[in-house]
Design an enzyme around this catalytic site. Structure first.
Site, PDB file in Angstrom:
ATOM      1  N   GLU A  83      34.175  51.308  36.776  1.00 21.03           N
ATOM      2  CA  GLU A  83      34.312  49.956  38.003  1.00 21.03           C
ATOM      3  C   GLU A  83      33.911  49.155  37.461  1.00 21.03           C
ATOM      4  OE1 GLU A  83      37.186  51.129  39.646  1.00 21.03           O
ATOM      5  OE2 GLU A  83      36.913  53.475  39.131  1.00 21.03           O
TER       6      GLU A  83
ATOM      7  N   CYS B 295      34.564  43.287  44.570  1.00 16.42           N
ATOM      8  CA  CYS B 295      35.407  43.032  42.846  1.00 16.42           C
ATOM      9  C   CYS B 295      36.605  42.785  43.427  1.00 16.42           C
ATOM     10  CB  CYS B 295      35.091  44.421  41.766  1.00 16.42           C
ATOM     11  SG  CYS B 295      35.520  45.656  42.966  1.00 16.42           S
TER      12      CYS B 295
END
Length: 463
Positions: free
Chosen positions: A231, A265
């Protein structure tokens, strides 16, 4: 590397921790493996009992856990409390759903005489989790809860600037009744990561972090022929179509870009607005950003947090200056941020030409990139003109058309009339340079299990 709690608002070094030794790393792997041999035999009811107890303890001591987050990485205290609750909800999701999600699956067969084929989902063993500092508890919970529920055990290598948060979660699980060795926090060095991954008792690695870290760890996992999930970064597109509710879009844009200090993010980093709304959006967005209040993250009046460290703040400022040198226009917005604390002045970048490399960067702080799109098709084109593919959002009053536009956006997640968000009952993950694999739900639960076929064949039926 130095594991240290340094308050990013005051600059005070609160506590430091020694790096793990090679011997302690080896001992932790051995302990986690032995714990796995017993843990895999426990019932879903027993696993769920422990996870529920952990959720209850998080809520009972929410202020204590939230305070650690704010102290170590500068998160607004109100947001820290929200992260504690989100982590508790993730634990509870698997208490309620893990057993059903891992039920054996009877497979359809072409010929009934072939017998019965069943797919069972069995744990693999010890999993290494490498996690970042921006959501210290959430990042742990979203890998810990599914992997413990599946019957695996976990080694944690957390970010070096949140060592107390990492230790606190380990202590939480012990208090909840998790057997010794089933979850171990390690102050491991970067050099020890490959040592852990290469050990035959470790069966996979899950990393959340930067592209650079992901590339290194993925290569190490590949060399060892171990499963990995990544991720990584993101530069989510925030698309505003011509029929959007402008007030709503602006409100969510300000929040979507600046929550957690802009250090997310999946935050809304690229605002893409159709031509007829662009000027009005920019004017209102500028005013919204200017209304943010930078200050002590423990103060309820503060709405803009410091960055996680002075080094992180310096890096963002350097990237802004580099973008300007490459041709972008930068506008500092709002009152001058305090000199105390790792603050970055909220900044809007415009005029990012298609040959400007900065339009493809991820700014991990309160920096917004605005793009003017000719129309809906051009907005989709700009959204997809990115090396990342994590999340995104589409703002429109025509929901059906919004869904069609969402299908054209090349990412792992798209939200209609809301910035990309995280929930206990929604999957998380992206494509391209945003990584691979999924967290949460059944997708995350099954990332590190053996999907074993058991096929009962009636041999005599073939003769």
């Amino acid at each position: 590397m130095t594991y240290a709690s340094i308050n990013p608002y005051t600059g005070e070094t609160i506590k430091t921790f020694p790096d793990a030794t090679d011997a302690s790393v080896d001992g932790a792997i051995d302990q986690a493996h032995k714990a796995f041999l017993a843990w895999r035999e426990t019932s879903f009811a027993e696993r769920g009992r422990i996870l529920q107890r952990a959720a209850d303890l998080l809520r009972r001591d929410a202020k204590h856990y939230a305070k650690l987050l704010t102290m170590e990485m500068g998160k607004l205290y109100t947001e820290a409390q929200g992260e504690v609750e989100l982590s508790a909800k993730i634990l509870e999701y698997y208490v309620r759903n893990a057993e059903k999600l891992l039920e054996p699956e009877k497979l359809p067969v072409l010929d009934p005489e072939e017998g019965e084929a069943v797919l069972v989902h069995e744990p693999l063993g010890v999993i290494l989790a490498i996690e970042p500092w921006n959501f210290p508890y959430y990042q742990i919970a979203r890998i810990l809860a599914p992997q413990l529920s599946a019957g695996n055990t976990l080694l944690l290598k957390h970010a070096s600037n949140v060592p107390q948060s990492a230790a606190a979660f380990e202590g939480l699980m012990r208090e909840a009744g998790l057997p010794e060795g089933a979850f171990i926090n390690l102050y491991a060095t970067r050099g020890q990561i490959e040592r852990i991954i290469s050990d035959p008792r470790v069966h996979g690695v899950a990393l959340t972090g930067s592209e650079g870290a992901g590339a290194i760890v993925a290569a190490q996992a590949g060399k060892a022929l171990k499963k990995s999930t990544m991720e990584l970064g993101g530069a989510d597109a925030f698309i505003v179509l011509a029929d959007a509710d402008l007030d709503k879009a602006v409100k969510w844009a300000v929040f979507g870009r600046h929550w957690n200090g802009g250090q997310v993010c999946c935050s809304s980093k690229r605002m893409i607005i159709v031509d007829e709304l662009y000027d009005a959006f920019l004017e209102r967005y500028r005013a919204g950003v200017a209304g943010l209040v930078a200050g002590d993250p423990f103060d309820a009046a503060t709405t803009l947090a410091p960055l996680s460290s002075q080094g992180a703040a310096d890096e963002v400022r350097e990237k802004i200056q580099e973008a300007i040198k490459l041709g972008a226009k930068a506008e500092a917005v709002g009152p001058v941020v305090p000199t105390q604390g790792a603050f970055v002045q909220p900044t809007i970048l415009t005029d990012l030409a298609e040959d400007n490399p900065a339009r493809y960067w991820e700014f991990f702080g309160p920096v917004s990139m605005l793009f003017r799109a000719k129309d809906e098709d051009d907005a989709v084109r700009i959204a997809n003109d990115s090396p990342f593919g994590l999340g995104g959002s589409v703002f429109t009053t025509d929901i059906e058309n919004g869904k069609k536009v969402a299908q054209r956006v090349s990412t792992g997640m798209v939200f209609i009339n809301h910035p990309t968000k995280v929930e206990a009952d929604l999957p998380f993950g992206g494509i391209r340079r945003s990584g691979y694999g999924r967290e949460l739900l059944g997708l995350g639960l099954k990332e590190f299990v053996n999907h074993k076929l058991i096929d009962v064949v009636d041999i005599d039926a073939r003769f």
